[in-house]
Design an enzyme around this catalytic site. Structure first.
Site, PDB file in Angstrom:
ATOM      1  CD  GLU A 100      -3.142   0.795   0.567  1.00  9.02           C
ATOM      2  OE1 GLU A 100      -2.645   1.603  -0.242  1.00  9.02           O
ATOM      3  OE2 GLU A 100      -4.303   0.881   0.973  1.00  9.02           O
ATOM      4  CG  ASP A 101      -1.004   4.874  -1.256  1.00  9.50           C
ATOM      5  OD1 ASP A 101      -1.721   4.011  -0.699  1.00  9.50           O
ATOM      6  OD2 ASP A 101      -1.492   5.926  -1.703  1.00  9.50           O
ATOM      7  CG  ASP A 104      -5.496   8.714   6.318  1.00  2.05           C
ATOM      8  OD1 ASP A 104      -4.915   9.290   7.239  1.00  2.05           O
ATOM      9  OD2 ASP A 104      -6.466   9.213   5.724  1.00  2.05           O
ATOM     10  CE  LYS A 132      -1.689  11.123   5.812  1.00  6.93           C
ATOM     11  NZ  LYS A 132      -2.883  11.781   5.234  1.00  6.93           N
ATOM     12  CG  PHE A 153      -3.799  15.284   1.417  1.00  5.00           C
ATOM     13  CD1 PHE A 153      -4.772  14.333   1.707  1.00  5.00           C
ATOM     14  CD2 PHE A 153      -3.352  15.407   0.109  1.00  5.00           C
ATOM     15  CE1 PHE A 153      -5.280  13.517   0.706  1.00  5.00           C
ATOM     16  CE2 PHE A 153      -3.866  14.594  -0.897  1.00  5.00           C
ATOM     17  CZ  PHE A 153      -4.835  13.650  -0.595  1.00  5.00           C
ATOM     18  NE  ARG A 166      -2.108   9.286  -9.929  1.00  6.54           N
ATOM     19  CZ  ARG A 166      -2.821   8.676  -8.986  1.00  6.54           C
ATOM     20  NH1 ARG A 166      -2.202   8.037  -8.019  1.00  6.54           N
ATOM     21  NH2 ARG A 166      -4.121   8.711  -9.003  1.00  6.54           N
TER      22      ARG A 166
HETATM   23  P1  IMP Z   1      -7.500   4.888   4.483  1.00 13.01           P
HETATM   24  O1  IMP Z   1      -8.522   3.969   3.931  1.00 13.01           O
HETATM   25  O2  IMP Z   1      -8.106   6.070   5.191  1.00 13.01           O
HETATM   26  O3  IMP Z   1      -6.424   4.214   5.316  1.00 13.01           O
HETATM   27  O4  IMP Z   1      -6.786   5.563   3.266  1.00 13.01           O
HETATM   28  C1  IMP Z   1      -5.992   4.874   2.487  1.00 13.01           C
HETATM   29  C2  IMP Z   1      -5.864   5.512   1.121  1.00 13.01           C
HETATM   30  O5  IMP Z   1      -6.235   6.892   1.093  1.00 13.01           O
HETATM   31  C3  IMP Z   1      -4.416   5.463   0.756  1.00 13.01           C
HETATM   32  O6  IMP Z   1      -4.103   4.267   0.082  1.00 13.01           O
HETATM   33  C4  IMP Z   1      -4.262   6.673  -0.119  1.00 13.01           C
HETATM   34  O7  IMP Z   1      -4.499   6.329  -1.457  1.00 13.01           O
HETATM   35  C5  IMP Z   1      -5.312   7.634   0.359  1.00 13.01           C
HETATM   36  N1  IMP Z   1      -4.661   8.642   1.221  1.00 13.01           N
HETATM   37  C6  IMP Z   1      -4.606   8.670   2.573  1.00 13.01           C
HETATM   38  N2  IMP Z   1      -3.894   9.715   3.005  1.00 13.01           N
HETATM   39  C7  IMP Z   1      -3.476  10.345   1.889  1.00 13.01           C
HETATM   40  C8  IMP Z   1      -2.652  11.503   1.675  1.00 13.01           C
HETATM   41  O8  IMP Z   1      -2.145  12.167   2.591  1.00 13.01           O
HETATM   42  N3  IMP Z   1      -2.425  11.821   0.375  1.00 13.01           N
HETATM   43  C9  IMP Z   1      -2.957  11.135  -0.670  1.00 13.01           C
HETATM   44  N4  IMP Z   1      -3.706  10.050  -0.513  1.00 13.01           N
HETATM   45  C10 IMP Z   1      -3.966   9.667   0.751  1.00 13.01           C
HETATM   46 MG    MG Z   2      -4.505   4.312  -2.122  1.00  9.27          MG
END
Ligand code: IMP
Ligand code: MG
Length: 175
Positions: A100-101, A104, A132, A153, A166
């Site tokens: 995963e990137d 969050d 995060k 962000f 990107r």
């Molecule tokens: P989660 O489901 O809230 O954990 O979010 C996961 C996805 O939201 C990540 O795989 C990202 O693609 C996107 N995301 C979360 N934080 C950021 C950020 O700071 N910048 C860009 N994309 C984010």
């Molecule tokens: Mg993502």
């Protein structure tokens, strides 16, 4: 929000990322040597990290691509995760590592892990470039993480804001 690239605040240098990705690759290689490994790239934002990471894993492995979307073009998660897992590659009895990137809230990772668990892999683990932890709403086991980042962000190295930035080599914070 209207953001231009001059407004971005640097967070991680390309060299730092390169060094950390090499370390992660070495650890993953040690862990999975001799195992039937499947690496899952979570599209789209993990693609740059995935491309660099797999070149640091000198083992035989298969690649699977999963598409996950939760952001509607802003900086807040919708909370709903749309998931599309390529099920043509059998996962049962194999060692699966999800790449995963960012983790969050944890909702996306949770949805992916649950979907893969249903295929009864021999093992299942998660690797994310960025974490995060202050934003976590759903508990996820993060086996490998590149960097912990603040509640900001971020963009760059595959990670976008409404499909922008990107292509940036490092990781940057929106102002
Ligand atoms: P989660 O489901 O809230 O954990 O979010 C996961 C996805 O939201 C990540 O795989 C990202 O693609 C996107 N995301 C979360 N934080 C950021 C950020 O700071 N910048 C860009 N994309 C984010
Ligand atoms: Mg993502």
């Amino acid at each position: 929000m209207d953001v231009s690239s001059e407004d971005l605040v640097p967070l991680l240098e390309p060299g730092e990322i390169r060094a950390r990705v090499a370390e992660l690759g070495a650890e993953i290689t040690r862990e999975y040597r001799g195992r039937d490994l499947v690496l899952v790239c979570v599209l789209r934002a993990a693609v740059v990290f995935f491309a660099d990471l797999i070149r640091e894993i000198p083992l035989p492995f298969r690649c699977v691509f999963a598409r996950a979307a939760s952001y509607g073009g802003g900086t807040e998660s919708s909370g709903q995760v749309e998931l599309d897992l390529d099920v043509r590659e059998p996962l049962e009895g194999r060692h699966v590592l999800v790449v995963e990137d960012i983790v969050d809230t944890g909702r996306t990772a949770r949805a992916i892990l649950d979907a893969i668990e249903a295929h009864r892999p021999a093992s299942l683990a998660l690797c994310a470039l960025l974490d995060k932890p202050s934003r976590r709403e759903v508990d996820v086991p993060l086996r490998w993480r590149g960097f912990e980042v603040p509640d900001r962000f971020v963009v760059g190295y595959g990670i976008d804001f409404d499909d922008r930035f990107r292509d940036r080599p490092g990781v940057w914070m929106l102002p």
